[in-house]
Design an enzyme around this catalytic site. Structure first.
Site, mmCIF file in Angstrom:
data_model
loop_
_atom_site.group_PDB
_atom_site.id
_atom_site.type_symbol
_atom_site.label_atom_id
_atom_site.label_comp_id
_atom_site.label_asym_id
_atom_site.label_seq_id
_atom_site.Cartn_x
_atom_site.Cartn_y
_atom_site.Cartn_z
ATOM 1 N N ASN A 158 0.847 -1.351 -0.084
ATOM 2 C CA ASN A 158 0.019 0.171 0.005
ATOM 3 C C ASN A 158 0.812 1.293 0.121
ATOM 4 O O ASN A 158 1.687 1.338 0.877
ATOM 5 C CB ASN A 158 -0.967 -0.049 1.224
ATOM 6 C CG ASN A 158 -1.875 1.050 1.250
ATOM 7 O OD1 ASN A 158 -1.232 2.376 0.939
ATOM 8 N ND2 ASN A 158 -3.126 0.846 1.681
ATOM 9 N N HIS A 203 0.905 6.045 2.001
ATOM 10 C CA HIS A 203 1.663 7.078 3.011
ATOM 11 C C HIS A 203 3.129 7.570 2.201
ATOM 12 O O HIS A 203 3.492 8.558 3.064
ATOM 13 C CB HIS A 203 2.010 6.435 4.314
ATOM 14 C CG HIS A 203 0.547 6.124 4.841
ATOM 15 N ND1 HIS A 203 -0.418 7.264 5.087
ATOM 16 C CD2 HIS A 203 0.013 4.944 5.596
ATOM 17 C CE1 HIS A 203 -1.321 6.434 5.722
ATOM 18 N NE2 HIS A 203 -1.211 5.303 6.017
ATOM 19 N N HIS A 233 -5.469 4.027 -1.907
ATOM 20 C CA HIS A 233 -6.652 4.301 -1.380
ATOM 21 C C HIS A 233 -7.012 5.659 -1.851
ATOM 22 O O HIS A 233 -6.333 6.712 -1.453
ATOM 23 C CB HIS A 233 -6.808 4.114 0.152
ATOM 24 C CG HIS A 233 -8.322 4.327 0.624
ATOM 25 N ND1 HIS A 233 -8.493 4.453 2.085
ATOM 26 C CD2 HIS A 233 -9.501 4.915 0.271
ATOM 27 C CE1 HIS A 233 -9.895 4.407 2.426
ATOM 28 N NE2 HIS A 233 -10.228 4.854 1.197
ATOM 29 N N ARG A 271 -9.049 8.571 -1.156
ATOM 30 C CA ARG A 271 -10.139 8.845 -0.119
ATOM 31 C C ARG A 271 -10.942 10.173 -0.695
ATOM 32 O O ARG A 271 -10.318 11.032 -1.285
ATOM 33 C CB ARG A 271 -9.365 9.287 1.122
ATOM 34 C CG ARG A 271 -8.708 8.116 1.724
ATOM 35 C CD ARG A 271 -8.200 8.573 3.247
ATOM 36 N NE ARG A 271 -9.204 8.721 4.233
ATOM 37 C CZ ARG A 271 -9.882 7.862 4.965
ATOM 38 N NH1 ARG A 271 -8.950 6.636 5.203
ATOM 39 N NH2 ARG A 271 -10.575 8.121 5.811
ATOM 40 N N ARG A 290 -6.634 13.167 0.891
ATOM 41 C CA ARG A 290 -5.780 13.648 1.953
ATOM 42 C C ARG A 290 -4.371 12.920 1.601
ATOM 43 O O ARG A 290 -3.259 13.349 1.969
ATOM 44 C CB ARG A 290 -5.864 13.236 3.450
ATOM 45 C CG ARG A 290 -5.896 11.723 3.770
ATOM 46 C CD ARG A 290 -5.997 11.156 5.099
ATOM 47 N NE ARG A 290 -7.360 11.448 5.398
ATOM 48 C CZ ARG A 290 -8.086 10.814 6.622
ATOM 49 N NH1 ARG A 290 -7.342 9.895 7.399
ATOM 50 N NH2 ARG A 290 -9.056 11.073 6.993
ATOM 51 N N GLU A 307 -8.645 0.843 -3.284
ATOM 52 C CA GLU A 307 -9.515 1.010 -2.335
ATOM 53 C C GLU A 307 -10.197 2.236 -2.597
ATOM 54 O O GLU A 307 -9.830 3.176 -2.682
ATOM 55 C CB GLU A 307 -8.891 1.120 -0.852
ATOM 56 C CG GLU A 307 -8.089 -0.289 -0.648
ATOM 57 C CD GLU A 307 -7.298 -0.074 0.414
ATOM 58 O OE1 GLU A 307 -7.324 0.943 1.091
ATOM 59 O OE2 GLU A 307 -6.420 -0.848 0.836
ATOM 60 N N THR A 366 -8.881 3.633 7.827
ATOM 61 C CA THR A 366 -10.079 2.945 7.941
ATOM 62 C C THR A 366 -10.385 2.063 9.221
ATOM 63 O O THR A 366 -9.916 1.052 9.597
ATOM 64 C CB THR A 366 -10.078 2.080 6.576
ATOM 65 O OG1 THR A 366 -9.640 2.857 5.752
ATOM 66 C CG2 THR A 366 -11.369 1.719 6.237
ATOM 67 N N GLU A 411 -11.684 -8.985 2.197
ATOM 68 C CA GLU A 411 -10.412 -8.527 2.812
ATOM 69 C C GLU A 411 -10.741 -8.617 4.373
ATOM 70 O O GLU A 411 -11.588 -7.474 4.769
ATOM 71 C CB GLU A 411 -9.869 -7.422 2.350
ATOM 72 C CG GLU A 411 -8.570 -7.051 3.111
ATOM 73 C CD GLU A 411 -7.643 -5.766 2.531
ATOM 74 O OE1 GLU A 411 -7.556 -5.762 1.252
ATOM 75 O OE2 GLU A 411 -6.988 -5.228 3.215
ATOM 76 N N HIS A 420 -4.557 -4.377 7.534
ATOM 77 C CA HIS A 420 -4.517 -3.290 8.339
ATOM 78 C C HIS A 420 -3.547 -3.549 9.739
ATOM 79 O O HIS A 420 -3.987 -4.804 10.227
ATOM 80 C CB HIS A 420 -6.098 -3.089 8.760
ATOM 81 C CG HIS A 420 -6.208 -1.722 9.053
ATOM 82 N ND1 HIS A 420 -5.902 -1.245 10.290
ATOM 83 C CD2 HIS A 420 -6.645 -0.635 8.204
ATOM 84 C CE1 HIS A 420 -6.001 0.275 10.128
ATOM 85 N NE2 HIS A 420 -6.400 0.462 9.054
HETATM 86 N N1 PXP Z 1 -6.307 -2.772 3.823
HETATM 87 C C1 PXP Z 1 -7.311 -1.782 3.839
HETATM 88 C C2 PXP Z 1 -8.578 -2.206 3.118
HETATM 89 C C3 PXP Z 1 -6.993 -0.637 4.233
HETATM 90 O O1 PXP Z 1 -7.961 0.329 4.329
HETATM 91 C C4 PXP Z 1 -5.519 -0.384 4.635
HETATM 92 C C5 PXP Z 1 -5.470 1.074 5.173
HETATM 93 O O2 PXP Z 1 -5.441 1.971 4.222
HETATM 94 C C6 PXP Z 1 -4.743 -1.249 4.576
HETATM 95 C C7 PXP Z 1 -5.125 -2.472 4.085
HETATM 96 C C8 PXP Z 1 -3.381 -1.163 5.060
HETATM 97 O O3 PXP Z 1 -3.314 -0.903 6.436
HETATM 98 P P1 PXP Z 1 -1.920 -0.450 6.953
HETATM 99 O O4 PXP Z 1 -1.576 0.648 6.505
HETATM 100 O O5 PXP Z 1 -2.186 -0.236 8.453
HETATM 101 O O6 PXP Z 1 -1.052 -1.448 6.607
#
Ligand code: PXP
Length: 262
Positions: free
Chosen positions: A7, A10, A43, A45, A49, A70, A101, A151, A211
């Site tokens: 992901n 960030h 994602h 959003r 952001r 996402e 989330t 998921e 997550h």
């Molecule tokens: N899966 C989903 C559906 C999410 O919304 C997120 C956070 O954006 C993640 C996985 C990844 O989570 P983390 O950033 O805590 O690894």
């Protein structure tokens, strides 16, 4: 086999903090693929952001693996996905003020809207995943809504696992009452993920999870045999600050592959 979805949100969070052009999440995705990512997750959003529309558009043609977008169930998001055509869309709940989330999609509560969104995206050839809490009723509702993938939200497990491991003092002969409580909360949350994964698999759903996962808590999740894919972001970007982006990804991937070995 277990796949790692990296992901890249960030990387964009860091860029948006100063409204610079760097660090570029598209470059982050390319380097992640080189380091062993099996797919790239991002994602878009509602408040933009981190990831911007243009990031998704730039990324789509350069990805060599696949894109997992996402997004919330909203008409403009569905139109965007239909125009951009990611291979996968993961539908997530979204509240503007939340840090991340928090909690899964309430498929039971919003059944008609979820089913309509799944049908509209699937009709365009996009594979749809629903991000849900590890709860049997939500798993069954996801199946009834026509999703091919769930998921499972591992946030509650990850939080309790991190808490349990922070309470363990290697110099202390017996664990504190607090550490014992955290360990049993962690075991309970892990069991919820196991049971939900097993029910989803029995219904013929592909099971992903994500997550809050990090190198300290990921192995127990990898050992759940029904889970095919983990989506991980925050911990990889955090580790990258100290060890570098590709080292962080390679380390996670090899830990996952080793934990999956029989
Ligand atoms: N899966 C989903 C559906 C999410 O919304 C997120 C956070 O954006 C993640 C996985 C990844 O989570 P983390 O950033 O805590 O690894």
């Amino acid at each position: 086999m277990i796949e790692l979805g990296v992901n890249i949100d960030h990387i964009a969070t860091l860029r948006q903090a100063r409204r610079t052009r760097y660090p570029d999440p598209v470059l982050g995705a390319t380097l992640a693929e080189e380091a062993g990512a099996d797919l790239i997750t991002l994602h878009l959003r509602e408040d933009r952001r981190h990831i911007q529309d243009e990031d998704v558009r730039r990324l789509r043609p350069v990805l060599r693996t696949r894109m997992n977008l996402e997004m919330a169930i909203a008409p403009d998001m569905i139109a965007f996905a239909k125009a951009t055509r990611p291979q996968d869309v993961c539908l997530v709940p979204e509240r503007r003020e939340e840090l991340t989330t928090e909690g899964g999609l309430d498929v039971l509560g919003g059944f008609d809207a979820v089913r309509a969104a799944v049908a509209e995206l699937e009709a365009c050839g996009i594979r749809v995943s629903l991000f849900i809490d590890p709860d049997r009723r939500q798993v069954e509702a996801a199946h009834a809504a026509g999703a091919r993938i769930v998921e499972l939200h591992t946030g509650a497990y990850a939080e309790s696992a991190d808490e349990a491991s922070s309470g363990v003092d290697p110099g202390c002969a017996s664990p504190t009452a607090e550490a014992t409580r955290s360990a049993s909360a962690c075991a309970r949350e892990l069991d919820r993920v196991r049971v939900a994964a097993s029910r989803a698999h029995a219904l013929g759903l592909r099971v992903n999870a994500g997550h809050g996962l990090n190198i300290g808590n990921v192995e127990a999740i990898v050992r759940i045999p029904e889970i095919c894919e983990l989506n991980i972001g925050h911990a990889l970007v955090a580790d990258a600050v100290f060890v570098g982006w590709q080292v962080a990804i390679r380390r996670m991937k090899s830990l996952m592959l080793a934990a999956r070995e029989p």
